[in-house]
Design an enzyme around this catalytic site. Structure first.
Site, PDB file in Angstrom:
ATOM      1  CB  CYS A 111       0.878  -2.984   4.394  1.00 12.48           C
ATOM      2  SG  CYS A 111       0.450  -3.478   5.820  1.00 12.48           S
TER       3      CYS A 111
ATOM      4  CG  HIS B 270       8.371 -28.613  10.063  1.00 14.86           C
ATOM      5  ND1 HIS B 270       8.162 -28.389  11.771  1.00 14.86           N
ATOM      6  CD2 HIS B 270       9.556 -28.852  10.152  1.00 14.86           C
ATOM      7  CE1 HIS B 270       9.618 -28.223  12.581  1.00 14.86           C
ATOM      8  NE2 HIS B 270      10.202 -27.947  11.025  1.00 14.86           N
TER       9      HIS B 270
ATOM     10  CG  HIS C 241       9.886 -24.519  11.616  1.00 18.93           C
ATOM     11  ND1 HIS C 241      10.111 -24.721  13.023  1.00 18.93           N
ATOM     12  CD2 HIS C 241      10.967 -24.745  11.832  1.00 18.93           C
ATOM     13  CE1 HIS C 241      11.386 -24.983  13.543  1.00 18.93           C
ATOM     14  NE2 HIS C 241      11.699 -25.530  12.884  1.00 18.93           N
TER      15      HIS C 241
ATOM     16  CB  THR D 104       2.081  -2.784  11.300  1.00 16.74           C
ATOM     17  OG1 THR D 104       0.430  -2.652   9.971  1.00 16.74           O
ATOM     18  CG2 THR D 104       1.639  -1.051  11.972  1.00 16.74           C
TER      19      THR D 104
ATOM     20  CG  ASP E 202      -0.383  -0.151   2.577  1.00 15.75           C
ATOM     21  OD1 ASP E 202       0.993   0.620   2.982  1.00 15.75           O
ATOM     22  OD2 ASP E 202      -1.212   0.956   3.074  1.00 15.75           O
TER      23      ASP E 202
HETATM   24  C1  RB5 Z   1      -2.224   3.025   6.497  1.00 14.51           C
HETATM   25  O1  RB5 Z   1      -2.149   3.758   7.038  1.00 14.51           O
HETATM   26  C2  RB5 Z   1      -1.681   1.852   7.841  1.00 14.51           C
HETATM   27  O2  RB5 Z   1      -3.019   1.248   8.275  1.00 14.51           O
HETATM   28  C3  RB5 Z   1      -1.403   0.398   6.604  1.00 14.51           C
HETATM   29  O3  RB5 Z   1      -0.523   0.795   5.767  1.00 14.51           O
HETATM   30  C4  RB5 Z   1      -0.743  -1.175   7.711  1.00 14.51           C
HETATM   31  O4  RB5 Z   1      -0.297  -0.157   8.671  1.00 14.51           O
HETATM   32  C5  RB5 Z   1      -1.974  -1.533   8.192  1.00 14.51           C
HETATM   33  O5  RB5 Z   1      -1.774  -2.571   8.816  1.00 14.51           O
END
Ligand code: RB5
Length: 149
Positions: free
Chosen positions: A65, A133, A98, A67, A8
């Site tokens: 993304c 596994h 695994h 996180t 994203d």
């Molecule tokens: C976008 O702002 C953020 O929410 C996305 O990149 C991600 O971290 C979602 O899990």
């Protein structure tokens, strides 16, 4: 080896770093977007890459993304996908060995580009160990079947 990439807006710059890195190693890649830092929805890119990997058009996927959490949760909804969110190299090789993970998820706001590239290399170079596994991964497939029937 063929690798599908997606992200994203939060993962856009890191994805470009990873693409340059993989291309410098002559690894075949395809970029499924997003192609700018304009705000977008991570499930759209998780779905594209996860479907390509589940269909075996690509050996592995890399999803990024902010996180790494949202995009990995979304990818794991596609049957056959085992997406692993990694922020360290131990997890990156362990999840291949695994879990036979087929998608690596990264958080661009969590790991810096240097560590991210080490995690990518570690993930792509590690091998599934099979053996005990296999039965565990089969049980994950059974959970998918139970709820997709
Ligand atoms: C976008 O702002 C953020 O929410 C996305 O990149 C991600 O971290 C979602 O899990």
């Amino acid at each position: 080896m063929k690798v599908a990439l997606g992200c994203d807006h939060g993962g856009y710059h890191l994805k470009n770093d990873i693409i340059k890195h993989l291309e410098s190693k002559n690894i075949e890649i395809k970029d499924f977007g997003t192609y700018s830092t304009e705000s977008c929805d991570y499930p759209d890119y998780a779905l594209k890459v996860a479907e390509e990997v589940a269909s075996k058009n690509y050996d592995f996927g890399i999803l990024i993304c902010g996180t790494g959490i949202g995009i990995s949760i979304a990818a794991n909804k596609v049957p056959g996908i085992r997406a692993a969110l990694c922020s360290d190299t131990f997890s990156a090789h362990a999840t291949r060995e695994h879990n036979n993970a087929n998608i690596l998820a990264l958080g661009a706001r969590v790991v810096g580009p240097g560590l991210a590239l080490d995690i990518v290399d570690t993930f792509l170079n590690a091998k599934f160990e099979g053996d005990r596994h296999i039965n565990r991964i089969d049980k994950i497939s059974q959970i998918e079947k139970k709820y997709n029937a």
